[in-house]
Write an enzyme that holds these catalytic residues in place. Sequence first.
Site, PDB file in Angstrom:
ATOM      1  N   PRO A 132      -0.700 -10.222 -25.742  1.00 10.95           N
ATOM      2  CA  PRO A 132      -0.514 -11.295 -24.764  1.00 10.95           C
ATOM      3  C   PRO A 132       0.971 -11.655 -24.567  1.00 10.95           C
ATOM      4  O   PRO A 132       1.399 -11.940 -23.460  1.00 10.95           O
ATOM      5  CB  PRO A 132      -1.293 -12.469 -25.378  1.00 10.95           C
ATOM      6  CG  PRO A 132      -2.352 -11.810 -26.214  1.00 10.95           C
ATOM      7  CD  PRO A 132      -1.732 -10.550 -26.743  1.00 10.95           C
ATOM      8  N   TRP A 162      -5.314  -5.885 -22.805  1.00  7.03           N
ATOM      9  CA  TRP A 162      -5.263  -4.855 -21.764  1.00  7.03           C
ATOM     10  C   TRP A 162      -5.650  -3.469 -22.271  1.00  7.03           C
ATOM     11  O   TRP A 162      -5.189  -2.480 -21.709  1.00  7.03           O
ATOM     12  CB  TRP A 162      -3.870  -4.730 -21.152  1.00  7.03           C
ATOM     13  CG  TRP A 162      -3.241  -5.967 -20.643  1.00  7.03           C
ATOM     14  CD1 TRP A 162      -2.044  -6.483 -21.033  1.00  7.03           C
ATOM     15  CD2 TRP A 162      -3.750  -6.838 -19.624  1.00  7.03           C
ATOM     16  NE1 TRP A 162      -1.784  -7.631 -20.338  1.00  7.03           N
ATOM     17  CE2 TRP A 162      -2.811  -7.874 -19.462  1.00  7.03           C
ATOM     18  CE3 TRP A 162      -4.893  -6.847 -18.844  1.00  7.03           C
ATOM     19  CZ2 TRP A 162      -2.980  -8.900 -18.551  1.00  7.03           C
ATOM     20  CZ3 TRP A 162      -5.071  -7.874 -17.941  1.00  7.03           C
ATOM     21  CH2 TRP A 162      -4.120  -8.884 -17.796  1.00  7.03           C
ATOM     22  N   ARG A 266       4.963   9.395 -18.767  1.00  9.35           N
ATOM     23  CA  ARG A 266       4.935   8.701 -17.473  1.00  9.35           C
ATOM     24  C   ARG A 266       4.606   9.613 -16.281  1.00  9.35           C
ATOM     25  O   ARG A 266       3.928   9.166 -15.346  1.00  9.35           O
ATOM     26  CB  ARG A 266       6.256   7.966 -17.239  1.00  9.35           C
ATOM     27  CG  ARG A 266       6.278   6.681 -18.022  1.00  9.35           C
ATOM     28  CD  ARG A 266       7.537   5.901 -17.956  1.00  9.35           C
ATOM     29  NE  ARG A 266       7.339   4.661 -18.696  1.00  9.35           N
ATOM     30  CZ  ARG A 266       8.293   3.935 -19.220  1.00  9.35           C
ATOM     31  NH1 ARG A 266       9.550   4.297 -19.088  1.00  9.35           N
ATOM     32  NH2 ARG A 266       8.015   2.830 -19.876  1.00  9.35           N
ATOM     33  N   GLN A 360      -4.399   0.308   7.457  1.00  8.35           N
ATOM     34  CA  GLN A 360      -3.928  -0.018   8.803  1.00  8.35           C
ATOM     35  C   GLN A 360      -4.441   1.003   9.819  1.00  8.35           C
ATOM     36  O   GLN A 360      -4.875   0.648  10.915  1.00  8.35           O
ATOM     37  CB  GLN A 360      -2.388  -0.066   8.798  1.00  8.35           C
ATOM     38  CG  GLN A 360      -1.778  -0.660  10.044  1.00  8.35           C
ATOM     39  CD  GLN A 360      -2.154  -2.128  10.214  1.00  8.35           C
ATOM     40  OE1 GLN A 360      -2.529  -2.801   9.266  1.00  8.35           O
ATOM     41  NE2 GLN A 360      -2.096  -2.606  11.442  1.00  8.35           N
ATOM     42  N   GLY A 363      -7.926   0.504  10.777  1.00 12.26           N
ATOM     43  CA  GLY A 363      -8.203  -0.760  11.456  1.00 12.26           C
ATOM     44  C   GLY A 363      -9.231  -1.586  10.694  1.00 12.26           C
ATOM     45  O   GLY A 363      -9.208  -1.629   9.460  1.00 12.26           O
ATOM     46  N   GLY A 364     -10.171  -2.198  11.436  1.00 14.75           N
ATOM     47  CA  GLY A 364     -11.189  -3.058  10.816  1.00 14.75           C
ATOM     48  C   GLY A 364     -11.994  -2.301   9.770  1.00 14.75           C
ATOM     49  O   GLY A 364     -12.316  -2.830   8.699  1.00 14.75           O
ATOM     50  N   GLU A 387       1.734   1.425 -18.109  1.00 10.28           N
ATOM     51  CA  GLU A 387       2.684   2.445 -18.609  1.00 10.28           C
ATOM     52  C   GLU A 387       4.110   2.110 -18.152  1.00 10.28           C
ATOM     53  O   GLU A 387       4.909   2.985 -17.828  1.00 10.28           O
ATOM     54  CB  GLU A 387       2.229   3.837 -18.134  1.00 10.28           C
ATOM     55  CG  GLU A 387       2.907   5.033 -18.812  1.00 10.28           C
ATOM     56  CD  GLU A 387       2.353   5.383 -20.193  1.00 10.28           C
ATOM     57  OE1 GLU A 387       1.287   4.848 -20.571  1.00 10.28           O
ATOM     58  OE2 GLU A 387       3.012   6.173 -20.888  1.00 10.28           O
ATOM     59  N   THR A 389       6.048  -1.279 -15.903  1.00  9.79           N
ATOM     60  CA  THR A 389       6.046  -1.719 -14.497  1.00  9.79           C
ATOM     61  C   THR A 389       7.175  -1.009 -13.728  1.00  9.79           C
ATOM     62  O   THR A 389       8.076  -0.412 -14.336  1.00  9.79           O
ATOM     63  CB  THR A 389       6.291  -3.246 -14.414  1.00  9.79           C
ATOM     64  OG1 THR A 389       7.606  -3.513 -14.928  1.00  9.79           O
ATOM     65  CG2 THR A 389       5.254  -4.029 -15.206  1.00  9.79           C
TER      66      THR A 389
END
Length: 407
Positions: A132, A162, A266, A360, A363-364, A387, A389
Amino acid sequence: MAEFTMELNDEQKEVRDWLHGFAADVIRPAAAEWDEREETPWPVIQEAAKVGIYSLDFYAQQYFDPTGLGIPMAMEELFWGDAGIALSIVGTGLAAVGVLANGTEEQIGTWIPQMYGDANDVKVAAFCSSEPDAGSDVASMRTRAVYDEAKDEWVLNGTKTWATNGGIAGVHVVVAVVDPELGSKGHASFIVPPGTAGLSQGQKFKKHGIRASHTAEVVLEDVRVPGSCLLGGKEKLDERLARARERAKQGERVKNAAMATFEASRPAVGAMAVGTARAAYEVALDYARTREQFGRPIIDNQGVAFQLADMRTSIDAARLLVWRASWMAVNGKPFTAAEGSMSKLFASETAKKVTSQAIQILGGNGYTREYPVERMHRDAAIYTIFEGTSEIQRLVIARTLAGVPIR
Ligand SMILES: Cc1cc2nc3c(=O)[nH]c(=O)nc-3n(C[C@H](O)[C@H](O)[C@H](O)COP(=O)(O)OP(=O)(O)OC[C@H]3O[C@@H](n4cnc5c(N)ncnc54)[C@H](O)[C@@H]3O)c2cc1C
């Protein structure tokens, strides 16, 4: 040493096509269901185990591929299928790498097979480092491991958070402080065997994305593990601590061994991001070719076509950075400009952007759960967080440019 190549060999192409088939036929069709359920997709993991994808053999084969392309190729294909399910499949491999990197041959042989179980009784494993109050700032870790010499046992206390597969795993790999004076140099990794008393799952997180992957706190209360569970063994730890104390006494700032490990791992996360980005791009391309407005496919508008051109260009660039870094890792090339972090930074930011562009373009429809791009967009957000930020990747890259040692 293998020459750097941008082309998969015939064997790799075969593996890629096989993985792609599994991702398309088994993972992708199950993605929406497990995302909604927010549960570990055990039947899919079992299916992967049956065909040999969820296994130490498969993972090791890719991990030790001298071209370095085995792992990124595998990650890209599986995460192209679905990020949450794929993380459930490869999460164990990430814990296994902790043992492969630091364990003795005996520890590798004993614990890694137990991490996977077998096709009739699959198990998962967890790697527990974050806490934490110790996320990006790993050095502020508080989970403590104290050696009980009389019993040759280590006693672990603390709370991890996590943890992918935390609490549902058989084997947990836990990073803990053995010498608080030494910061991150005073950490060591331990195997906590299945069923060990004192280890329990804390809260399970309800997440924005990769919801098929289980993420939870792991609480350690007087967890006793045999001395043989210290990865690498006591002798090696004592030597390492003695060296670190000596250097600390001399005020010397030394290169953190963790840097090499992170740089090498990474690119695998970068490859996951490439898989998600490519998946969203393909859906968007297909949609743009078929959706008609104003009497023509929307791709006939330069505004849409240029977005797709940018998406494709970024994905290819991300893959090249990932492949370069993976090749460097396997061939022991020093990451003088943090090329591993570069690949993860660029690929994860690309995944976030490309999945947003895909919404995008649809669309909808892109905004609904009828189409997969909204899920891919939610999933993509994890890549810039775990891994390390994006800010931490930039920090690492910037430090190498400034000639400051990575701590
Ligand atoms: C789904 C999921 C799965 C995970 N799986 C695992 C796992 O299996 N095992 C495990 O050990 N961990 C795991 N993690 C933890 C993950 O690695 C951490 O969340 C991550 O390292 C960030 O730590 P934090 O969340 O505490 O954020 P913080 O470190 O609190 O960061 C908060 C913000 O501050 C920024 N920040 C912090 N320090 C700096 C700085 N010096 N300069 C600029 N910006 C800074 C960060 O970039 C970020 O934007 C997982 C996380 C998630 C969400």
